[in-house]
Design an enzyme around this catalytic site. Structure first.
Site, PDB file in Angstrom:
ATOM      1  CG  LEU A 223      -1.930  -1.106   1.381  1.00 13.91           C
ATOM      2  CD1 LEU A 223      -2.622  -1.028   2.739  1.00 13.91           C
ATOM      3  CD2 LEU A 223      -2.956  -1.052   0.261  1.00 13.91           C
ATOM      4  CG  ASP A 224      -0.481   4.996  -1.609  1.00  7.97           C
ATOM      5  OD1 ASP A 224      -0.656   5.793  -0.677  1.00  7.97           O
ATOM      6  OD2 ASP A 224      -1.385   4.610  -2.367  1.00  7.97           O
ATOM      7  CB  THR A 225       3.537   6.622   2.222  1.00 13.98           C
ATOM      8  OG1 THR A 225       4.707   6.020   1.661  1.00 13.98           O
ATOM      9  CG2 THR A 225       3.853   7.107   3.621  1.00 13.98           C
ATOM     10  CD  GLU A 226       0.168  10.398   2.902  1.00 11.85           C
ATOM     11  OE1 GLU A 226      -0.835  10.760   3.552  1.00 11.85           O
ATOM     12  OE2 GLU A 226       1.314  10.439   3.355  1.00 11.85           O
ATOM     13  CB  THR A 227      -3.153   3.651   0.810  1.00  5.73           C
ATOM     14  OG1 THR A 227      -3.242   4.448  -0.371  1.00  5.73           O
ATOM     15  CG2 THR A 227      -4.335   2.700   0.842  1.00  5.73           C
TER      16      THR A 227
END
Length: 359
Positions: A223-227
């Site tokens: 998952l990307d950092t903001e997700t």
């Protein structure tokens, strides 16, 4: 784009008890553990009825007697009940129902899987945590157990635990005790790596907090950092490779918050698909969950694992993502697991994951 506070993404209901599982997954003030009422099935002797009238569970004269059978997975008296008692409380039911063989097939199946120097099948099942040996014998007799793809109905069969592939109600048994499976509710700002050279918060930080050994554990996808949301961790390389391989098309479910109101036709546009810089992309399903002044919450399901695919698709249709949470990966749901916590998956969850990728 207006900044949005990190409040739980939840659907509003006039009756709070109608809040669904995905909504409660994001309510961080909920305590882990219970998830509502349990549906128990009980085993017992048929009740005696009045003279001339069949009792509960009995048959009328001339009719075949009804079979009680063993309860389903996760239910009292059934297989994988131990998972619920340990607090997993995530009953996924049967993965599939095996076809019961005829007499000739039963004899052929027995001879093809029986290993004279092996261990009795019911003992292997009980050691794997399916149920008591007595219940395992009932499951075998009812034709709910498969060994190497063959349905076995004789309790005298012996197998080699090191090589046998055993399924109960279509749920694969993991007999290798060295393999481990975890579910991590990743907070925003955490990098999906075991170690970050820049010193940013990463997965291993939370494994240490939970007193789990991160040696040889790796994440399934990323998952990307903001997700935020569900991230699977394991040391089972074969399962991880299959779960991330495009050919198996494992569905992932996301809750997406965007600026509202949303125009009509956006869901249809996302389901029809679009051409992005790295190829064609589309969602499998789109559902409006909630709408508040200035914000819209939707649920999308898609099997693509491309980098930042949900964010790129919503940006393409003119609705940049404000907040994104993955609430389900294949058969595994986030449920009421608190953010930043790691839990070990139950045997039933492990078996459903393996069944999803034909293991």
């Amino acid at each position: 784009m207006n900044s949005t506070p990190d409040r739980p993404l939840a659907r509003r209901h006039t009756n709070p008890t109608q809040r669904n599982e995905q909504d409660s997954a994001l309510m961080n003030d909920r305590k882990p553990g219970g998830s509502g009422k349990k549906n128990y099935s009980y085993r017992g002797k048929p009740q005696q009825g009045k003279p001339g009238k069949p009792g509960k569970g009995q048959s009328s004269p001339g009719q075949p007697r009804k079979s009680w059978g063993t309860p389903g997975p996760g239910q009292r008296g059934g297989p994988f009940r131990e998972d619920s008692q340990k607090g997993y409380d995530r009953n996924l039911g049967a993965a599939r129902k095996p076809a019961r063989p005829n007499r000739a097939q039963r004899d052929q199946n027995f001879s093809s899987v029986h290993t004279p120097e092996g261990v009795r099948l019911q003992k292997v099942m009980a050691s794997a945590g399916v149920a008591s040996r007595r219940v395992c014998e009932d499951l075998i007799a009812e034709g709910r157990v498969e060994v190497d793809g063959k349905v076995v109905t004789e309790t005298g069969v012996r197998v080699d635990p090191d090589t046998a592939v055993i399924h109960v109600d279509g749920i694969r048994l993991q007999l290798d005790t060295t393999l481990r499976y975890f579910a991590f509710n990743k907070p925003r700002g955490v990098v999906s790596t075991m170690d970050d050279p820049d010193g940013r918060p990463c997965i291993s930080d939370y494994l240490k907090k939970g007193k789990y050994d991160s040696t040889r554990l790796f994440h399934v996808g990323r998952l990307d950092t903001e997700t935020e949301g569900l991230l699977l961790l394991t040391n089972d390389g074969e399962l991880a490779n299959r779960l991330t391989h495009p050919s198996f098309e494992i569905p992932k479910t996301y809750l997406v918050q965007v600026h509202g109101p949303m125009a009509k036709g956006v869901g249809a546009q996302l389901k029809e698909g679009m051409q992005l810089e790295d190829g064609f992309a589309q969602v499998d399903s789109f559902k409006l969950v909630d709408s508040t002044p200035g914000h819209v919450l939707v649920e999308v399901v898609m099997h693509s694992g491309k980098n930042r695919i949900v964010r790129r698709m919503f940006k393409e249709v003119g609705y940049p993502v404000e907040r994104l949470v993955r609430v389900k990966f294949g058969p595994i749901g986030l449920g009421d697991q608190k953010q930043g916590t790691i839990r070990q998956m139950g045997r039933q969850e492990q078996g459903h994951l393996m069944a999803a990728v034909n293991l």
